[in-house]
Write a protein that holds these residues in place. Structure first.
Motif, PDB file in Angstrom:
ATOM      1  N   LEU A 314       0.853  -1.188   0.000  1.00 50.39           N
ATOM      2  CA  LEU A 314       0.000   0.000   0.000  1.00 50.39           C
ATOM      3  C   LEU A 314       0.887   1.235   0.000  1.00 50.39           C
ATOM      4  N   ARG A 315       0.679   2.078  -0.992  1.00 52.35           N
ATOM      5  CA  ARG A 315       1.420   3.329  -1.081  1.00 52.35           C
ATOM      6  C   ARG A 315       0.484   4.380  -1.668  1.00 52.35           C
ATOM      7  N   ILE A 316       0.396   5.522  -0.994  1.00 50.73           N
ATOM      8  CA  ILE A 316      -0.444   6.604  -1.471  1.00 50.73           C
ATOM      9  C   ILE A 316       0.430   7.827  -1.725  1.00 50.73           C
ATOM     10  N   GLU A 317       0.309   8.389  -2.921  1.00 49.81           N
ATOM     11  CA  GLU A 317       1.023   9.609  -3.282  1.00 49.81           C
ATOM     12  C   GLU A 317       0.043  10.779  -3.276  1.00 49.81           C
ATOM     13  N   LEU A 318       0.431  11.844  -2.594  1.00 50.32           N
ATOM     14  CA  LEU A 318      -0.401  13.031  -2.427  1.00 50.32           C
ATOM     15  C   LEU A 318       0.241  14.205  -3.152  1.00 50.32           C
ATOM     16  N   VAL A 319      -0.593  15.053  -3.740  1.00 46.58           N
ATOM     17  CA  VAL A 319      -0.114  16.211  -4.490  1.00 46.58           C
ATOM     18  C   VAL A 319      -0.829  17.463  -4.000  1.00 46.58           C
ATOM     19  N   PRO A 327       9.813  28.599   0.547  1.00 48.97           N
ATOM     20  CA  PRO A 327       9.388  28.403   1.934  1.00 48.97           C
ATOM     21  C   PRO A 327      10.591  28.256   2.856  1.00 48.97           C
ATOM     22  N   THR A 328      10.399  28.562   4.125  1.00 49.85           N
ATOM     23  CA  THR A 328      11.444  28.328   5.120  1.00 49.85           C
ATOM     24  C   THR A 328      11.279  26.978   5.798  1.00 49.85           C
ATOM     25  N   ALA A 329      10.107  26.353   5.635  1.00 50.64           N
ATOM     26  CA  ALA A 329       9.884  25.012   6.171  1.00 50.64           C
ATOM     27  C   ALA A 329       8.707  24.381   5.449  1.00 50.64           C
ATOM     28  N   VAL A 330       8.799  23.079   5.225  1.00 51.93           N
ATOM     29  CA  VAL A 330       7.710  22.285   4.654  1.00 51.93           C
ATOM     30  C   VAL A 330       7.501  21.087   5.565  1.00 51.93           C
ATOM     31  N   ALA A 331       6.263  20.847   5.969  1.00 55.79           N
ATOM     32  CA  ALA A 331       5.962  19.738   6.874  1.00 55.79           C
ATOM     33  C   ALA A 331       4.648  19.088   6.467  1.00 55.79           C
ATOM     34  N   MET A 332       4.489  17.843   6.893  1.00 54.71           N
ATOM     35  CA  MET A 332       3.233  17.123   6.705  1.00 54.71           C
ATOM     36  C   MET A 332       2.593  16.852   8.052  1.00 54.71           C
ATOM     37  N   HIS A 333       1.302  17.120   8.125  1.00 53.73           N
ATOM     38  CA  HIS A 333       0.495  16.808   9.310  1.00 53.73           C
ATOM     39  C   HIS A 333      -0.399  15.632   8.939  1.00 53.73           C
ATOM     40  N   ILE A 334      -0.239  14.514   9.648  1.00 54.52           N
ATOM     41  CA  ILE A 334      -0.958  13.290   9.330  1.00 54.52           C
ATOM     42  C   ILE A 334      -1.739  12.826  10.557  1.00 54.52           C
ATOM     43  N   GLU A 335      -2.994  12.463  10.351  1.00 55.22           N
ATOM     44  CA  GLU A 335      -3.807  11.809  11.378  1.00 55.22           C
ATOM     45  C   GLU A 335      -4.360  10.533  10.760  1.00 55.22           C
ATOM     46  N   ASN A 336      -4.013   9.374  11.336  1.00 59.26           N
ATOM     47  CA  ASN A 336      -4.487   8.125  10.766  1.00 59.26           C
ATOM     48  C   ASN A 336      -4.504   7.009  11.795  1.00 59.26           C
ATOM     49  N   LYS A 337      -4.962   5.853  11.379  1.00 61.98           N
ATOM     50  CA  LYS A 337      -4.966   4.653  12.215  1.00 61.98           C
ATOM     51  C   LYS A 337      -5.010   3.434  11.302  1.00 61.98           C
ATOM     52  N   GLY A 338      -4.715   2.261  11.859  1.00 62.25           N
ATOM     53  CA  GLY A 338      -4.743   1.023  11.103  1.00 62.25           C
ATOM     54  C   GLY A 338      -5.467  -0.062  11.860  1.00 62.25           C
ATOM     55  N   THR A 339      -5.731  -1.163  11.186  1.00 66.26           N
ATOM     56  CA  THR A 339      -6.379  -2.296  11.834  1.00 66.26           C
ATOM     57  C   THR A 339      -5.366  -3.277  12.410  1.00 66.26           C
ATOM     58  N   ALA A 340      -4.079  -3.053  12.138  1.00 64.67           N
ATOM     59  CA  ALA A 340      -3.022  -3.914  12.683  1.00 64.67           C
ATOM     60  C   ALA A 340      -1.881  -3.041  13.200  1.00 64.67           C
ATOM     61  N   GLN A 390       4.315  22.901  -7.313  1.00 64.20           N
ATOM     62  CA  GLN A 390       3.768  21.613  -6.903  1.00 64.20           C
ATOM     63  C   GLN A 390       4.568  21.014  -5.749  1.00 64.20           C
ATOM     64  N   MET A 391       3.884  20.269  -4.859  1.00 68.30           N
ATOM     65  CA  MET A 391       4.518  19.509  -3.783  1.00 68.30           C
ATOM     66  C   MET A 391       3.974  18.087  -3.829  1.00 68.30           C
ATOM     67  N   ARG A 392       4.840  17.109  -3.533  1.00 72.28           N
ATOM     68  CA  ARG A 392       4.441  15.705  -3.543  1.00 72.28           C
ATOM     69  C   ARG A 392       4.954  15.011  -2.278  1.00 72.28           C
ATOM     70  N   THR A 393       4.100  14.195  -1.705  1.00 69.52           N
ATOM     71  CA  THR A 393       4.460  13.377  -0.544  1.00 69.52           C
ATOM     72  C   THR A 393       3.900  11.977  -0.767  1.00 69.52           C
ATOM     73  N   ARG A 394       4.612  10.971  -0.300  1.00 69.49           N
ATOM     74  CA  ARG A 394       4.033   9.633  -0.378  1.00 69.49           C
ATOM     75  C   ARG A 394       4.182   8.910   0.956  1.00 69.49           C
ATOM     76  N   LEU A 395       3.178   8.083   1.243  1.00 70.57           N
ATOM     77  CA  LEU A 395       3.115   7.283   2.454  1.00 70.57           C
ATOM     78  C   LEU A 395       3.065   5.822   2.043  1.00 70.57           C
ATOM     79  N   SER A 396       3.987   5.017   2.564  1.00 73.84           N
ATOM     80  CA  SER A 396       4.078   3.607   2.200  1.00 73.84           C
ATOM     81  C   SER A 396       3.826   2.740   3.433  1.00 73.84           C
ATOM     82  N   TYR A 397       3.151   1.583   3.217  1.00 71.77           N
ATOM     83  CA  TYR A 397       2.756   0.728   4.329  1.00 71.77           C
ATOM     84  C   TYR A 397       3.091  -0.726   4.001  1.00 71.77           C
ATOM     85  N   LYS A 398       3.693  -1.399   4.997  1.00 71.07           N
ATOM     86  CA  LYS A 398       4.095  -2.782   4.818  1.00 71.07           C
ATOM     87  C   LYS A 398       4.097  -3.475   6.177  1.00 71.07           C
ATOM     88  N   ALA A 399       3.494  -4.667   6.242  1.00 72.26           N
ATOM     89  CA  ALA A 399       3.456  -5.429   7.494  1.00 72.26           C
ATOM     90  C   ALA A 399       4.860  -5.869   7.880  1.00 72.26           C
TER      91      ALA A 399
END
Length: 422
Positions: A314-319, A327-340, A390-399
């Motif tokens: 599972l990998r999600i790319e955000l744009v 910019p003087t700083a770039v950050a990502m704010h993430i709120e999430n949860k999983g079933t495992a 444009q800005m791009r971030t990706r979140l990857s998930y692996k058990a």
């Protein structure tokens, strides 16, 4: 004038060793606002904020380390002299107020806010409601029983879990807590504030919790300044009148444990994703707008097909798009949860200068919703396309181990950029 260092009000010292470790969690700001430069009240209610907790020993004053300043993050006020300097009164003090004068704090955006709590309870269930109010104005001559402080620049708070405190060090104990308020836009239009901290039951107007005390650090602020006196809400009744002024004895001067880190170089803008793509992944529900707010409306996905075991299923790319190329700083704010609980998350930023993904954070997903703020490493402008912005971030998930409920799911409540611009 009552002296807290005489009679029954002797200093409460603890000589036991406390492990200098930390634990992370979150709290929800369930009440409050701050007032912006135009006098508007900006609500903070419903904001989830990351919390870092450290157990600290009460003791004696050591040599103070030098104040630390960063390029884009500056400590505008600090009264924290480290282990050995922390003290509390020998009487209940769930409500106290101290004057603070920040350095370059006016109109700076608060990023991190650190305070102390002395918890004299063995209960690990429930919560304590913490309320902070920064008043702009002190009016002398009103006498006893009349509130002497008015015109709040900010007034906010929320419940803190006692189980979270107990997880880092068993109750009763003393703690130093830092909350990440970088997503609030929180600021004061002036350097001088009269800052109150209260511990209550249930909500901002609930009964005072007398088993919780304010913590002081012996010495004077640097950077910033404060008088050696402070205001002790003796009853307590939530009213700080001019007769409730108090001092620590000569040689043991102290001020409220407090540290404010701010961004004086510019404003922090929130940028929401305009699109997302799973590469790979299996959509379950939701749409891009579900990522914009912390509102318990989720974008949900699970693992997709991969051709080798090293590839995250599972990998999600955000744009998104920045409003500035510098910019003087770039950050990502993430709120999430999983079933495992043993699913690992990796967060990466796309570097337009090197045309490569840059790993910024790795952690396991929690099964209850958690909050994280991850700053892109290195030069901030490299993460913004210099033509399209444009800005791009990706979140990857692996058990990372056995998953007893398959397919596992990831639910994102919020995924947004915090871009600091000059």
């Amino acid at each position: 004038m009552r002296s807290l260092l005489t009679g029954a009000c002797a200093l409460l010292f603890s000589l036991c060793a406390v492990a200098q470790s930390t634990i992370s969690g979150e709290m929800v700001i369930s009440y409050g606002y701050f007032t912006d430069a135009e006098g508007r009240k900006i609500s903070l209610e419903g904001r989830k904020v990351p919390v870092t907790i450290e157990a600290i020993p009460l003791g004696v004053l050591p040599t103070r380390p030098p104040a630390q300043f960063g390029t884009d993050l500056e400590t505008v006020y600090e009264n924290d002299h480290g282990p050995g300097s922390y003290i509390a009164s020998g009487i209940p003090m769930p409500s106290a107020l101290d004057d603070i004068i920040m350095v370059n704090g006016a109109n700076s955006i608060w990023q991190f806010f650190t305070f102390g709590i002395n918890a004299n309870t063995t209960s690990t269930s429930g919560e304590v409601f913490i309320r902070w109010t920064g008043y702009k104005t002190f009016t002398p001559g009103l006498g006893g029983g009349v509130m002497a402080f008015t015109n709040p620049a900010m007034d906010f708070g929320g419940p803190l879990s006692l189980a979270l405190l107990n997880a880092i060090a068993p109750l009763p104990n003393t703690y130093k807590i830092t909350i990440n308020v970088s997503g609030f836009g929180l600021s004061s239009t002036q350097n001088a504030l009269y800052f109150a901290q209260q511990f209550r039951n249930g909500n901002e107007n609930g009964p005072f919790r007398t088993e919780f005390d304010n913590v002081f650090s012996r010495g004077f602020p640097n950077p910033g300044s404060s008088q050696e006196s402070f205001y002790f809400d003796f009853e307590p009744d939530g009213i700080f009148d001019e007769t409730e002024i108090d001092v620590w004895e000569a040689g043991n001067e102290a001020n409220m444990l407090l540290k404010i880190e701010a961004n004086p170089s510019g404003v922090v803008e929130t940028r929401v994703p305009s699109s997302f793509t799973y590469v790979p992944g299996t959509p379950v529900s939701g749409e891009v707008s579900d990522l914009w707010d912390s509102d318990n409306f989720y974008l949900v996905a699970g693992p997709g097909i991969v051709f080798n075991t090293s590839q995250p299923p599972l990998r999600i790319e955000l744009v998104s798009t920045s409003t500035t190329t510098l910019p003087t700083a770039v950050a990502m704010h993430i709120e999430n949860k999983g079933t495992a609980a043993n699913v690992q998350q990796q967060l990466e930023f796309w570097n337009y200068s090197t045309s490569a993904w840059v790993l910024a954070d790795t952690r396991n997903v929690t099964t209850t919703e958690s909050v994280m703020e991850v700053v892109a490493p290195g030069t901030a402008s490299h993460y913004v396309h210099q033509t399209s912005r444009q800005m791009r971030t990706r979140l990857s998930y692996k058990a990372q181990g056995p998953v007893f409920l398959y397919p596992w799911r990831i639910s994102w409540d919020q995924a947004i950029w915090r871009v600091t611009r000059p």
